[in-house]
Design a protein around this motif. Structure first.
Motif, PDB file in Angstrom:
ATOM      1  N   LEU A 105      46.595  21.875  49.205  1.00 47.90           N
ATOM      2  CA  LEU A 105      45.906  20.609  49.429  1.00 47.90           C
ATOM      3  C   LEU A 105      44.586  20.828  50.164  1.00 47.90           C
ATOM      4  O   LEU A 105      43.585  20.160  49.873  1.00 47.90           O
ATOM      5  N   ARG A 106      44.587  21.756  51.109  1.00 50.85           N
ATOM      6  CA  ARG A 106      43.367  22.001  51.870  1.00 50.85           C
ATOM      7  C   ARG A 106      42.278  22.581  50.971  1.00 50.85           C
ATOM      8  O   ARG A 106      41.107  22.167  51.030  1.00 50.85           O
ATOM      9  N   ALA A 107      42.645  23.505  50.105  1.00 53.87           N
ATOM     10  CA  ALA A 107      41.663  24.108  49.203  1.00 53.87           C
ATOM     11  C   ALA A 107      41.193  23.124  48.145  1.00 53.87           C
ATOM     12  O   ALA A 107      40.000  23.018  47.852  1.00 53.87           O
ATOM     13  N   ALA A 108      42.146  22.388  47.560  1.00 52.18           N
ATOM     14  CA  ALA A 108      41.788  21.444  46.498  1.00 52.18           C
ATOM     15  C   ALA A 108      41.038  20.242  47.034  1.00 52.18           C
ATOM     16  O   ALA A 108      40.153  19.697  46.365  1.00 52.18           O
ATOM     17  N   GLY A 109      41.380  19.807  48.250  1.00 55.02           N
ATOM     18  CA  GLY A 109      40.770  18.613  48.814  1.00 55.02           C
ATOM     19  C   GLY A 109      39.332  18.807  49.232  1.00 55.02           C
ATOM     20  O   GLY A 109      38.571  17.845  49.316  1.00 55.02           O
ATOM     21  N   ASP A 110      38.936  20.040  49.514  1.00 53.85           N
ATOM     22  CA  ASP A 110      37.549  20.337  49.838  1.00 53.85           C
ATOM     23  C   ASP A 110      36.857  20.729  48.534  1.00 53.85           C
ATOM     24  O   ASP A 110      37.056  21.811  48.000  1.00 53.85           O
ATOM     25  N   LYS A 111      36.036  19.826  48.005  1.00 47.62           N
ATOM     26  CA  LYS A 111      35.446  20.069  46.693  1.00 47.62           C
ATOM     27  C   LYS A 111      34.591  21.331  46.664  1.00 47.62           C
ATOM     28  O   LYS A 111      34.523  22.020  45.640  1.00 47.62           O
ATOM     29  N   LEU A 112      33.926  21.616  47.772  1.00 46.04           N
ATOM     30  CA  LEU A 112      33.106  22.820  47.820  1.00 46.04           C
ATOM     31  C   LEU A 112      33.975  24.073  47.708  1.00 46.04           C
ATOM     32  O   LEU A 112      33.647  25.018  46.979  1.00 46.04           O
ATOM     33  N   GLU A 113      35.093  24.100  48.424  1.00 48.22           N
ATOM     34  CA  GLU A 113      36.006  25.234  48.351  1.00 48.22           C
ATOM     35  C   GLU A 113      36.645  25.328  46.971  1.00 48.22           C
ATOM     36  O   GLU A 113      36.785  26.426  46.414  1.00 48.22           O
ATOM     37  N   ALA A 114      37.026  24.189  46.409  1.00 47.27           N
ATOM     38  CA  ALA A 114      37.639  24.183  45.080  1.00 47.27           C
ATOM     39  C   ALA A 114      36.669  24.721  44.037  1.00 47.27           C
ATOM     40  O   ALA A 114      37.061  25.478  43.133  1.00 47.27           O
ATOM     41  N   LYS A 115      35.392  24.353  44.146  1.00 47.66           N
ATOM     42  CA  LYS A 115      34.406  24.859  43.187  1.00 47.66           C
ATOM     43  C   LYS A 115      34.191  26.358  43.364  1.00 47.66           C
ATOM     44  O   LYS A 115      33.987  27.085  42.382  1.00 47.66           O
ATOM     45  N   ARG A 116      34.248  26.834  44.600  1.00 49.09           N
ATOM     46  CA  ARG A 116      34.108  28.279  44.845  1.00 49.09           C
ATOM     47  C   ARG A 116      35.255  29.042  44.190  1.00 49.09           C
ATOM     48  O   ARG A 116      35.037  30.052  43.511  1.00 49.09           O
ATOM     49  N   ILE A 117      36.480  28.529  44.376  1.00 46.43           N
ATOM     50  CA  ILE A 117      37.655  29.185  43.777  1.00 46.43           C
ATOM     51  C   ILE A 117      37.561  29.144  42.259  1.00 46.43           C
ATOM     52  O   ILE A 117      37.870  30.121  41.572  1.00 46.43           O
ATOM     53  N   ALA A 118      37.127  28.010  41.719  1.00 45.87           N
ATOM     54  CA  ALA A 118      36.999  27.876  40.266  1.00 45.87           C
ATOM     55  C   ALA A 118      36.004  28.891  39.713  1.00 45.87           C
ATOM     56  O   ALA A 118      36.263  29.553  38.699  1.00 45.87           O
ATOM     57  N   ALA A 119      34.863  29.017  40.373  1.00 45.95           N
ATOM     58  CA  ALA A 119      33.849  29.962  39.899  1.00 45.95           C
ATOM     59  C   ALA A 119      34.381  31.389  39.926  1.00 45.95           C
ATOM     60  O   ALA A 119      34.142  32.174  38.991  1.00 45.95           O
ATOM     61  N   GLU A 120      35.120  31.746  40.995  1.00 39.37           N
ATOM     62  CA  GLU A 120      35.694  33.095  41.077  1.00 39.37           C
ATOM     63  C   GLU A 120      36.741  33.328  39.993  1.00 39.37           C
ATOM     64  O   GLU A 120      36.946  34.467  39.566  1.00 39.37           O
ATOM     65  N   ALA A 121      37.393  32.227  39.548  1.00 43.23           N
ATOM     66  CA  ALA A 121      38.391  32.351  38.483  1.00 43.23           C
ATOM     67  C   ALA A 121      37.769  32.319  37.095  1.00 43.23           C
ATOM     68  O   ALA A 121      38.479  32.334  36.089  1.00 43.23           O
ATOM     69  N   GLY A 122      36.433  32.256  37.036  1.00 43.10           N
ATOM     70  CA  GLY A 122      35.750  32.264  35.753  1.00 43.10           C
ATOM     71  C   GLY A 122      35.616  30.908  35.106  1.00 43.10           C
ATOM     72  O   GLY A 122      35.285  30.811  33.916  1.00 43.10           O
ATOM     73  N   VAL A 123      35.847  29.836  35.869  1.00 42.63           N
ATOM     74  CA  VAL A 123      35.752  28.474  35.334  1.00 42.63           C
ATOM     75  C   VAL A 123      34.323  27.970  35.552  1.00 42.63           C
ATOM     76  O   VAL A 123      33.810  28.041  36.674  1.00 42.63           O
ATOM     77  N   PRO A 124      33.659  27.454  34.508  1.00 43.88           N
ATOM     78  CA  PRO A 124      32.281  26.967  34.683  1.00 43.88           C
ATOM     79  C   PRO A 124      32.225  25.818  35.679  1.00 43.88           C
ATOM     80  O   PRO A 124      33.074  24.925  35.675  1.00 43.88           O
ATOM     81  N   VAL A 125      31.216  25.815  36.561  1.00 43.56           N
ATOM     82  CA  VAL A 125      31.035  24.754  37.547  1.00 43.56           C
ATOM     83  C   VAL A 125      29.617  24.202  37.454  1.00 43.56           C
ATOM     84  O   VAL A 125      28.693  24.892  37.016  1.00 43.56           O
ATOM     85  N   VAL A 126      29.448  22.946  37.884  1.00 41.86           N
ATOM     86  CA  VAL A 126      28.134  22.312  37.871  1.00 41.86           C
ATOM     87  C   VAL A 126      27.279  22.900  38.994  1.00 41.86           C
ATOM     88  O   VAL A 126      27.762  23.057  40.121  1.00 41.86           O
ATOM     89  N   PRO A 127      26.013  23.217  38.724  1.00 41.39           N
ATOM     90  CA  PRO A 127      25.146  23.737  39.794  1.00 41.39           C
ATOM     91  C   PRO A 127      25.033  22.762  40.955  1.00 41.39           C
ATOM     92  O   PRO A 127      24.927  21.549  40.759  1.00 41.39           O
ATOM     93  N   GLN A 128      25.072  23.290  42.160  1.00 45.57           N
ATOM     94  CA  GLN A 128      24.948  22.474  43.365  1.00 45.57           C
ATOM     95  C   GLN A 128      24.019  23.172  44.347  1.00 45.57           C
ATOM     96  O   GLN A 128      23.697  24.350  44.184  1.00 45.57           O
ATOM     97  N   GLY A 129      23.566  22.429  45.353  1.00 40.13           N
ATOM     98  CA  GLY A 129      22.690  23.026  46.350  1.00 40.13           C
ATOM     99  C   GLY A 129      21.774  22.001  46.958  1.00 40.13           C
ATOM    100  O   GLY A 129      22.046  20.792  46.925  1.00 40.13           O
ATOM    101  N   ASP A 130      20.665  22.451  47.516  1.00 39.37           N
ATOM    102  CA  ASP A 130      19.682  21.552  48.096  1.00 39.37           C
ATOM    103  C   ASP A 130      18.999  20.745  47.001  1.00 39.37           C
ATOM    104  O   ASP A 130      18.766  21.258  45.898  1.00 39.37           O
ATOM    105  N   PRO A 131      18.663  19.478  47.285  1.00 38.10           N
ATOM    106  CA  PRO A 131      17.985  18.654  46.283  1.00 38.10           C
ATOM    107  C   PRO A 131      16.738  19.313  45.711  1.00 38.10           C
ATOM    108  O   PRO A 131      16.457  19.196  44.512  1.00 38.10           O
TER     109      PRO A 131
END
Length: 536
Positions: A105-131
């Motif tokens: 729940l802690r990993a999934a509930g933090d969208k930033l952490e979830a996206k990091r895990i997804a990227a490491e697992a080879g799952v495409p993620v939407v680019p994020q960062g400073d505006p």
């Protein structure tokens, strides 16, 4: 551990839905309800009810479990469903938590952490960062939550500061965490999600996809399975990505991986570590009771939905019947004096005739879910069910739903997340044809909400001396954006009202001068209260 008595730490249709499966399995049920909700349907459906102070107080749920002798707690969705602290407290008390463990729940509930895990697992993620890095348009999102809360679309730099502030306020109110982040905004994607089921022993299974593209205020209102935009190859790719993510976070139980889809390309959005509102469409096309599978996995019993990816049988589509204005989607309250729901479709209801739709909670009345061999037949069956539905005493979105399921773009399976920007609610629905069919060139910006005298037309208001802006429902004034003497433009925000956990900007219906501002920030106002007076 065998579950003989289950407490549901939730309310409304999801609590009633969980109780139904428990009744079939012979599991005793316990409801919880604060004083302002103790007469609600879920409290009447349970075997027993324990009064608590708040649905958001974990210790109150724990006390209710001890007093009732419940061995397990199911959190439903919303409230504390994705709270790692609540999950840990339940397990530390020796009770069964019907959901993934706290670390998931802690990993999934933090969208930033979830996206990091997804990227490491080879799952495409939407680019994020400073505006400045990702450019405009972009979307501001709450790091700790979902459901459209704490989300703002920003089209230009001059909108960014207010969007960030509003997103932080809403995220803090909804999730207790005001962290937000920015990611690239894809203007007309499909919203497709994969239902996962995992046993905690390494088996992670995909139960197929749901298409949830039709949304208002970033919240879903029509869901279906399978998606009309997904073929067998894309279903395989989406399922493999979702399963890889489930394994990467060591998922347990039922969960949903959400994706944005554009043609054959897809990007991971978030992992919802709970049962979803739209889970019935998956149940109807798979024949699997997801609540039963949750209970089996939580108790250590074998689950029957883990035999690998399976194809859908037929088509299912769900519509959410809300107590809300069918044009503005502003939530409504009141007593349901008459409620007639259809017989030929599945109905998951949260209220009965005579019940109040309360101010403090979600205004969902019922979900109507149709299943048939083909998509066209399922939509026809849902349309028939909506035609039979009758609600009196409270304003609902029923006229909008009837319009929606007959709309040519929906019928053609072309609706994207920009559907309601392209086709305003209850507008004439032209039948698209030829090379120009579709929604090119339309402005995807969300329309601000008008709140003026309900009995007057906008053309009449321009001549009124003065006209008024009213609160469409009870709430708290969190921003006052105008002062007496201001000259305001059409659709310029004047006041921001917070109600039912959402911020609603109330705008001027025409070019005017602010005659009087009758509220201050922090004021609690009743539905219909005059907030601002205008004159031409």
């Amino acid at each position: 551990m065998e579950i003989r008595k289950l407490l549901v730490a939730n309310r409304g249709e999801i609590a009633v839905r969980i109780f139904a499966t428990c009744d079939r399995l012979g599991i005793a049920t316990v409801a919880v309800a604060p004083a302002d909700d103790r007469g609600a349907l879920h409290a009447r459906q349970a075997g027993e009810t324990v009064e608590i102070t708040s649905y958001l107080d974990a210790q109150e749920h724990m006390r209710a479990a001890r007093e009732s002798g419940a061995e397990a707690i199911h959190p439903g969705y919303g409230f504390l469903a994705e709270s790692p602290e609540f999950a840990a407290a339940v397990r530390d008390a020796g009770l069964v938590w019907v959901g993934p463990p706290s670390e998931v729940l802690r990993a999934a509930g933090d969208k930033l952490e979830a996206k990091r895990i997804a990227a490491e697992a080879g799952v495409p993620v939407v680019p994020q960062g400073d505006p400045d890095e990702i450019g405009f348009p972009l979307v501001v999102k709450a790091a700790a939550g979902g459901g459209g809360r704490g989300m703002r679309v920003v089209f230009s730099p001059d909108e960014l500061e207010e969007a960030l502030a509003a997103a932080r306020r809403e995220a803090k109110a909804a999730f207790g965490d005001d962290r937000v982040f920015c990611e690239r905004y894809v203007e007309r994607p499909r919203h497709v999600e994969i239902q996962l089921l995992a046993d905690g022993e390494g088996k992670v299974s995909s139960l197929g996809e749901r298409d949830c593209s039709v949304q208002r205020r970033h919240q879903k209102i029509l869901e279906e399975s399978p998606s009309p935009a997904v073929d067998a190859d894309l279903r395989r790719d989406l399922s493999e990505a979702a399963v890889a993510l489930g394994r990467a976070v060591a998922y347990v139980g039922a969960g949903t991986a959400e994706f944005m889809l554009e043609d054959e390309n897809f990007w991971f959005l978030e992992l919802n570590a709970r049962i979803q509102v739209e889970h019935p469409v998956t149940e109807l096309v798979t024949g699997i009771d997801l609540i039963e599978q949750q209970l089996a996995i939580a108790s250590g019993s074998p689950a029957s939905g883990l035999e690998g990816t399976r194809g859908p049988e037929g088509h299912a589509v769900e519509a959410r019947l809300y107590a809300e204005d069918p044009l503005t989607f502003l939530p409504q309250t009141g007593r349901v004096e008459r409620l007639r729901l259809p017989q030929q479709v599945r109905v998951d209801a949260g209220v009965e005739e005579g019940d109040e739709v309360p101010v403090a909670y979600d205004p969902l009345i019922a979900k109507l879910i149709a299943h048939a061999e083909t998509r066209e037949e399922a939509l026809d069956r849902l349309a028939e069910g909506l035609a039979e539905t009758e609600v009196r005493g409270v304003t609902t979105n029923l006229p909008f739903l009837r319009w929606l399921v007959s709309h040519p773009e929906v019928r053609a399976g072309r609706a994207t997340t920009a559907f309601l920007s392209d086709y305003p609610p209850l507008s004439r629905a032209p039948r698209p044809s030829g090379a120009w069919a579709g929604s090119w060139g339309r402005d995807p910006r969300p329309r601000p909400l008008l709140s003026v005298e309900a009995t007057a037309r906008a053309s009449d208001l321009a001549a009124a001396e003065p006209s008024v802006v009213k609160a469409p429902m009870p709430g708290v004034v969190i921003r006052v954006l105008a002062v007496e003497g201001d000259r305001v433009e059409p659709r310029q925000p004047l006041v921001v009202l917070e109600a039912m956990k959402m911020e609603t900007p109330l705008v001027s219906p025409y070019a005017a001068v602010v005659r009087r501002v009758l509220v201050c920030e922090g004021d609690r106002v009743a539905g219909g209260a005059v907030l601002v007076e205008l004159e031409e």
